[in-house]
Design a protein around this motif. Structure first.
Motif, PDB file in Angstrom:
ATOM      1  N   UNK A  43       8.653 -11.547 -19.349  1.00 18.36           N
ATOM      2  CA  UNK A  43       9.026 -12.263 -18.127  1.00 18.36           C
ATOM      3  C   UNK A  43       7.859 -13.120 -17.635  1.00 18.36           C
ATOM      4  N   UNK A  44       8.184 -14.069 -16.756  1.00 13.97           N
ATOM      5  CA  UNK A  44       7.144 -14.903 -16.177  1.00 13.97           C
ATOM      6  C   UNK A  44       6.421 -14.139 -15.066  1.00 13.97           C
ATOM      7  N   UNK A  45       5.206 -14.567 -14.815  1.00 11.48           N
ATOM      8  CA  UNK A  45       4.452 -13.978 -13.716  1.00 11.48           C
ATOM      9  C   UNK A  45       5.140 -14.303 -12.396  1.00 11.48           C
ATOM     10  N   UNK A  46       5.200 -13.324 -11.496  1.00  9.66           N
ATOM     11  CA  UNK A  46       5.860 -13.536 -10.223  1.00  9.66           C
ATOM     12  C   UNK A  46       4.972 -13.108  -9.067  1.00  9.66           C
ATOM     13  N   UNK A  47       5.186 -13.760  -7.937  1.00  7.26           N
ATOM     14  CA  UNK A  47       4.463 -13.449  -6.714  1.00  7.26           C
ATOM     15  C   UNK A  47       4.950 -12.123  -6.160  1.00  7.26           C
ATOM     16  N   UNK A  48       3.997 -11.318  -5.668  1.00 12.82           N
ATOM     17  CA  UNK A  48       4.343 -10.044  -5.051  1.00 12.82           C
ATOM     18  C   UNK A  48       4.044 -10.072  -3.556  1.00 12.82           C
ATOM     19  N   UNK A  49       2.806 -10.396  -3.209  1.00  5.17           N
ATOM     20  CA  UNK A  49       2.409 -10.375  -1.804  1.00  5.17           C
ATOM     21  C   UNK A  49       1.104 -11.131  -1.634  1.00  5.17           C
ATOM     22  N   UNK A  50       0.806 -11.524  -0.393  1.00  2.00           N
ATOM     23  CA  UNK A  50      -0.446 -12.218  -0.095  1.00  2.00           C
ATOM     24  C   UNK A  50      -0.894 -11.883   1.313  1.00  2.00           C
ATOM     25  N   UNK A  51      -2.190 -12.048   1.537  1.00  2.00           N
ATOM     26  CA  UNK A  51      -2.762 -11.791   2.856  1.00  2.00           C
ATOM     27  C   UNK A  51      -3.868 -12.805   3.114  1.00  2.00           C
ATOM     28  N   UNK A  52      -3.948 -13.251   4.375  1.00  5.24           N
ATOM     29  CA  UNK A  52      -4.992 -14.194   4.769  1.00  5.24           C
ATOM     30  C   UNK A  52      -6.185 -13.416   5.334  1.00  5.24           C
ATOM     31  N   UNK A  67       8.533  -1.506   0.724  1.00  5.31           N
ATOM     32  CA  UNK A  67       7.975  -0.524  -0.224  1.00  5.31           C
ATOM     33  C   UNK A  67       6.491  -0.748  -0.478  1.00  5.31           C
ATOM     34  N   UNK A  68       6.075  -2.008  -0.522  1.00  4.59           N
ATOM     35  CA  UNK A  68       4.678  -2.342  -0.800  1.00  4.59           C
ATOM     36  C   UNK A  68       4.004  -2.827   0.483  1.00  4.59           C
ATOM     37  N   UNK A  69       2.712  -2.525   0.607  1.00  8.36           N
ATOM     38  CA  UNK A  69       1.929  -2.989   1.746  1.00  8.36           C
ATOM     39  C   UNK A  69       0.584  -3.506   1.258  1.00  8.36           C
ATOM     40  N   UNK A  70       0.263  -4.733   1.640  1.00  8.59           N
ATOM     41  CA  UNK A  70      -1.039  -5.294   1.324  1.00  8.59           C
ATOM     42  C   UNK A  70      -1.947  -5.121   2.530  1.00  8.59           C
ATOM     43  N   UNK A  71      -3.209  -4.817   2.278  1.00  6.73           N
ATOM     44  CA  UNK A  71      -4.181  -4.677   3.361  1.00  6.73           C
ATOM     45  C   UNK A  71      -5.538  -5.166   2.854  1.00  6.73           C
ATOM     46  N   UNK A  72      -6.486  -5.276   3.778  1.00  4.17           N
ATOM     47  CA  UNK A  72      -7.794  -5.811   3.400  1.00  4.17           C
ATOM     48  C   UNK A  72      -8.908  -5.104   4.130  1.00  4.17           C
ATOM     49  N   UNK A  73     -10.078  -5.174   3.541  1.00  5.89           N
ATOM     50  CA  UNK A  73     -11.307  -4.704   4.178  1.00  5.89           C
ATOM     51  C   UNK A  73     -12.301  -5.845   4.035  1.00  5.89           C
ATOM     52  N   UNK A  80      -6.099  -4.328  -0.907  1.00  6.90           N
ATOM     53  CA  UNK A  80      -5.399  -3.185  -1.464  1.00  6.90           C
ATOM     54  C   UNK A  80      -3.909  -3.472  -1.531  1.00  6.90           C
ATOM     55  N   UNK A  81      -3.263  -2.813  -2.477  1.00  7.72           N
ATOM     56  CA  UNK A  81      -1.805  -2.881  -2.554  1.00  7.72           C
ATOM     57  C   UNK A  81      -1.289  -1.454  -2.644  1.00  7.72           C
ATOM     58  N   UNK A  82      -0.724  -0.999  -1.545  1.00  9.42           N
ATOM     59  CA  UNK A  82      -0.096   0.321  -1.521  1.00  9.42           C
ATOM     60  C   UNK A  82       1.342   0.170  -1.956  1.00  9.42           C
TER      61      UNK A  82
END
Length: 119
Positions: A43-52, A67-73, A80-82
């Motif tokens: 399959x082609x690469x697909x976008x999952x999530x992003x954060x600024x 289901x998924x949560x992106x966070x940053x430090x 991180x991708x939970x």
């Protein structure tokens, strides 16, 4: 250039959880957003999530919302991708990417980490 290193992938049963990490180094001051993408076999690469980095604004693909949560430090230059309630269709190589000043595209990429969800 920003260097990215992912970690945290592995094998998990359906319904389980994993937490991916992406550590950024190098010209991190030029990065204004981070994203996670995935590519399943054939399959082609697909976008999952992003954060600024500055605002913490987040965006998710419909397939992972709730289901998924992106966070940053910011201090650790790490995102991180939970991933919870994983499904077999989440099986893929997960890549971390960075958007840097002067471009609207994700220009720097990590080497990827394998996530395998068994049914």
């Amino acid at each position: 250039q920003v260097q990215l290193v992912e970690s945290g992938g592995g094998l998990v049963q359906a319904g389980g959880s994993l937490r991916l990490s992406c550590a950024a180094s190098g010209r991190t001051f030029s990065s204004y957003a981070m994203g996670w993408f995935r590519q399943a076999p054939g399959k082609e690469r697909e976008f999952v999530t992003a954060i600024w980095w500055s605002t913490g604004s987040t965006y998710y693909a419909d397939s992972v919302k709730g289901r998924f949560t992106i966070s940053k430090d910011n201090a650790k230059n790490t995102v991180y991708l939970q991933m919870n309630n994983l499904k077999p269709e989440d099986t893929a190589i997960y890549y971390c990417a960075s958007k840097e000043t002067g471009t609207a595209d994700f220009g720097s990429w990590g080497q990827g980490t394998q996530v395998t969800v068994s049914s």
